[in-house]
Scaffold this active site. Structure first.
Site, mmCIF file in Angstrom:
data_model
loop_
_atom_site.group_PDB
_atom_site.id
_atom_site.type_symbol
_atom_site.label_atom_id
_atom_site.label_comp_id
_atom_site.label_asym_id
_atom_site.label_seq_id
_atom_site.Cartn_x
_atom_site.Cartn_y
_atom_site.Cartn_z
ATOM 1 N N SER A 193 -18.396 37.244 -13.666
ATOM 2 C CA SER A 193 -19.110 37.672 -12.452
ATOM 3 C C SER A 193 -20.295 38.574 -12.802
ATOM 4 O O SER A 193 -21.397 38.425 -12.255
ATOM 5 C CB SER A 193 -18.174 38.463 -11.536
ATOM 6 O OG SER A 193 -17.224 37.626 -10.952
ATOM 7 N N ARG A 239 -24.657 38.146 -12.498
ATOM 8 C CA ARG A 239 -25.538 39.119 -11.832
ATOM 9 C C ARG A 239 -26.616 39.638 -12.771
ATOM 10 O O ARG A 239 -27.775 39.810 -12.373
ATOM 11 C CB ARG A 239 -24.693 40.257 -11.252
ATOM 12 C CG ARG A 239 -23.936 39.782 -9.993
ATOM 13 C CD ARG A 239 -22.610 40.455 -9.850
ATOM 14 N NE ARG A 239 -21.948 40.142 -8.582
ATOM 15 C CZ ARG A 239 -21.130 39.095 -8.381
ATOM 16 N NH1 ARG A 239 -20.895 38.235 -9.351
ATOM 17 N NH2 ARG A 239 -20.556 38.891 -7.205
ATOM 18 N N ARG A 273 -17.577 22.307 -1.843
ATOM 19 C CA ARG A 273 -17.238 23.704 -1.493
ATOM 20 C C ARG A 273 -18.110 24.238 -0.347
ATOM 21 O O ARG A 273 -19.286 23.907 -0.234
ATOM 22 C CB ARG A 273 -17.339 24.566 -2.748
ATOM 23 C CG ARG A 273 -16.263 24.121 -3.741
ATOM 24 C CD ARG A 273 -16.250 24.935 -4.988
ATOM 25 N NE ARG A 273 -15.861 26.313 -4.735
ATOM 26 C CZ ARG A 273 -15.862 27.248 -5.679
ATOM 27 N NH1 ARG A 273 -16.242 26.947 -6.902
ATOM 28 N NH2 ARG A 273 -15.488 28.468 -5.395
ATOM 29 N N SER A 312 -15.814 37.919 0.941
ATOM 30 C CA SER A 312 -16.312 37.142 -0.200
ATOM 31 C C SER A 312 -17.466 37.867 -0.874
ATOM 32 O O SER A 312 -18.506 38.125 -0.261
ATOM 33 C CB SER A 312 -16.788 35.764 0.276
ATOM 34 O OG SER A 312 -17.678 35.209 -0.674
ATOM 35 N N GLN A 359 -19.280 36.605 -3.118
ATOM 36 C CA GLN A 359 -20.407 35.679 -3.295
ATOM 37 C C GLN A 359 -21.309 35.689 -2.069
ATOM 38 O O GLN A 359 -22.531 35.697 -2.188
ATOM 39 C CB GLN A 359 -19.879 34.268 -3.576
ATOM 40 C CG GLN A 359 -19.173 34.183 -4.922
ATOM 41 C CD GLN A 359 -18.635 32.811 -5.229
ATOM 42 O OE1 GLN A 359 -18.749 31.887 -4.420
ATOM 43 N NE2 GLN A 359 -18.053 32.653 -6.400
ATOM 44 N N ASP A 362 -8.510 35.766 -7.949
ATOM 45 C CA ASP A 362 -8.572 34.833 -9.085
ATOM 46 C C ASP A 362 -7.323 34.909 -9.966
ATOM 47 O O ASP A 362 -7.129 34.072 -10.840
ATOM 48 C CB ASP A 362 -9.820 35.120 -9.935
ATOM 49 C CG ASP A 362 -11.100 34.737 -9.195
ATOM 50 O OD1 ASP A 362 -11.026 33.927 -8.250
ATOM 51 O OD2 ASP A 362 -12.174 35.256 -9.554
ATOM 52 N N LYS A 417 -11.506 27.163 -3.782
ATOM 53 C CA LYS A 417 -11.960 27.586 -5.112
ATOM 54 C C LYS A 417 -12.282 26.340 -5.943
ATOM 55 O O LYS A 417 -12.508 25.271 -5.394
ATOM 56 C CB LYS A 417 -10.885 28.445 -5.777
ATOM 57 C CG LYS A 417 -10.639 29.767 -5.053
ATOM 58 C CD LYS A 417 -11.843 30.668 -5.163
ATOM 59 C CE LYS A 417 -11.651 31.956 -4.399
ATOM 60 N NZ LYS A 417 -12.876 32.743 -4.309
ATOM 61 N N ARG A 460 -6.437 25.637 -4.760
ATOM 62 C CA ARG A 460 -5.516 26.311 -5.682
ATOM 63 C C ARG A 460 -4.111 26.467 -5.120
ATOM 64 O O ARG A 460 -3.212 26.826 -5.870
ATOM 65 C CB ARG A 460 -6.062 27.682 -6.087
ATOM 66 C CG ARG A 460 -6.992 27.597 -7.258
ATOM 67 C CD ARG A 460 -7.353 28.937 -7.851
ATOM 68 N NE ARG A 460 -8.395 28.719 -8.847
ATOM 69 C CZ ARG A 460 -9.321 29.604 -9.178
ATOM 70 N NH1 ARG A 460 -9.337 30.793 -8.610
ATOM 71 N NH2 ARG A 460 -10.226 29.313 -10.092
#
Ligand code: S3P
Length: 439
Positions: A24, A28, A124, A169, A171, A326, A353, A357
């Site tokens: 992650s 960035r 997604r 989220s 994201q 996760d 995901k 999952r």
């Protein structure tokens, strides 16, 4: 498609291990460093399938990123307005983080960008970013009623918004914050539950004003001054900590293999990521976290784990979910060995995901003999199960693949995992370590 065989571990896990850099935070750093005016070094970055998608896309947007060695990058940033229109669609491969965060970044640019990816990424959900970016003034279009990739974005002329995120989220939050750098007024976000705050921390390390003093609220001051140079070079290189999500597999493996004692060094300990430590502590695990300092605002330290004498079931849900989202596949593996019934709820995000999952995890763990009941927003696992090796599938999902490998270490006989190649998305040398450490 590659497959691997995992046999029941013949010895405990002992010694010290450095896990790969945080995925992650690497994404960035790759997106923010080119917006700084001047040179930024990125130390210990993760070179993996998904982060490559971001690196290549940033280059296509005009970023000058030089690979000094396998783990070090030199970025010559040209400031906030140094990006240029890419000639081709950006290929986000299978990376949701790449697509959603880049969508925010290009929404701030006065040019046209198309973002595409693998067949799995094309399934997604993207409405969650299309909606706020449109409110900010970007023109965004997507497939299937503006819900699915590819995305076509004509950016520029943005205004700040006050927006309540429909899902917790990071994201989505990061997409809006990246766009917010370019807005003409502040951006105010309300989160239903705290999600990882790596974007906020890195922006702050680069001189951006991001206020998170009120829990559940993020306020960003736009960085786009008249000169477009308000992102300052960091005081030291952007040094990426080890990935807690990668450490999680070894934590659970060491807990389950009698006689283990393992030290994982240099791991990112951002509280937005370490929910697994709390859940495992409730289950009776003895994991010691020794925080040694900060790197660019991110807490880092060592984790020492000893095998557990016994593990007990726990309930996981509510605000804890984003802090271990996760890690739920590997937590499920631990739960198969715990006494009692473990329940995970409020985790319907797992269905969107890299794989669904919930269904994929339940289906594959069942092949190994686990008793797991699928629910709309989670699962229930009966503990104290004797797992037995079987042929299982990764479903293109790196975290599922590695969780199944750890299950294979405690299962009798041989476990074969089909579709192993996806592990390179976050942990390129996992298989090698598995061989060295455990077999
Ligand atoms: C990520 C955020 C999480 C996480 C993903 C990485 C990020 O996704 O599951 O692996 O880097 O911001 P969501 O934001 O969809 O919860």
């Amino acid at each position: 498609m590659t497959e691997i065989q995992v046999r029941r571990a013949s010895r405990p896990l002992r010694g010290e291990l450095r896990v790969p850099a945080d995925k992650s935070i690497t994404h960035r750093a790759l997106m923010l460093a080119p917006l700084v005016r001047g040179e930024t070094r990125i130390d210990n970055y993760l070179d993996s399938g998904t982060t490559r998608a971001t690196l290549v896309s940033m280059r296509a947007l005009g970023a000058e990123i030089q690979e000094l060695d396998a783990h070090t990058l030199r970025v010559r940033g040209g400031g906030l307005y140094s990006l240029r229109e890419p000639e081709e669609a950006l290929d986000c491969r299978g990376s949701g983080t790449t697509m959603r965060l880049l969508a925010g970044l290009v929404a701030g640019q006065d040019f046209f960008t198309v973002l595409d990816g693998s067949p799995a990424l094309r399934r997604r959900p993207m409405a969650r970013i299309v909606e706020p970016l449109r409110r900010m003034g970007a023109r965004v279009m997507a497939r299937d009623g503006d819900r699915l990739p590819p995305l076509a974005i004509r950016g520029g002329g943005l205004r700040g918004i006050e927006y309540s995120l429909p899902v917790a989220s990071a994201q989505v939050k990061s997409a809006v914050l990246l766009a917010g750098l370019y807005a003409g007024s502040p951006t105010l976000l309300h989160e239903p539950a705290a999600s990882r705050d790596h974007t906020e921390r890195m922006m702050r390390a680069l001189g951006v004003t991001v206020d998170t003093a009120h829990s559940g609220v993020v306020r960003l001051e736009p960085a786009a001054g008249a000169t477009g140079a308000l992102l300052s070079p960091p005081s030291s290189p952007l040094a990426i900590p080890g990935d807690f999500s990668s450490a999680a597999f070894w934590l659970v493996a060491a807990l389950l293999l009698a006689g283990s004692e393992l030290c994982l060094s240099g791991v990112g300990l951002n509280p937005g990521r370490t929910g697994l430590l709390d859940a495992l502590a409730r289950m009776g695990a003895g994991i010691h976290a020794d925080e040694e300092g900060e790197r660019n605002g991110e807490p880092v330290g060592d984790l020492t784990v000893r095998s557990a004498d016994g593990l007990y079931a726990t309930d996981v849900g509510g605000d804890e979910i984003p802090r271990l989202i996760d890690e739920l596949p590997i937590l499920a593996v631990a739960a198969t060995q715990a006494q009692g019934e473990t329940r995970v709820r409020d985790a319907s995000e797992l269905r969107v995901k890299e794989s669904d999952r919930i269904t994929a995890l339940a289906g594959e763990l069942r092949k190994l003999g686990a008793q797991i009941e699928e629910q709309a927003d989670g699962f229930v696992i009966a503990g104290s199960t004797l797992l037995r090796g079987a042929r299982v599938r990764a479903h293109g999902d790196h975290r599922l693949a590695m969780s199944l490998a750890i299950a294979g270490l405690v299962a009798s006989g041989e476990t074969v995992i089909e579709g192993w190649d996806c592990v390179a998305d976050s942990y390129p040398n996992f298989e090698q370590l598995l061989g060295q450490l455990a077999v």
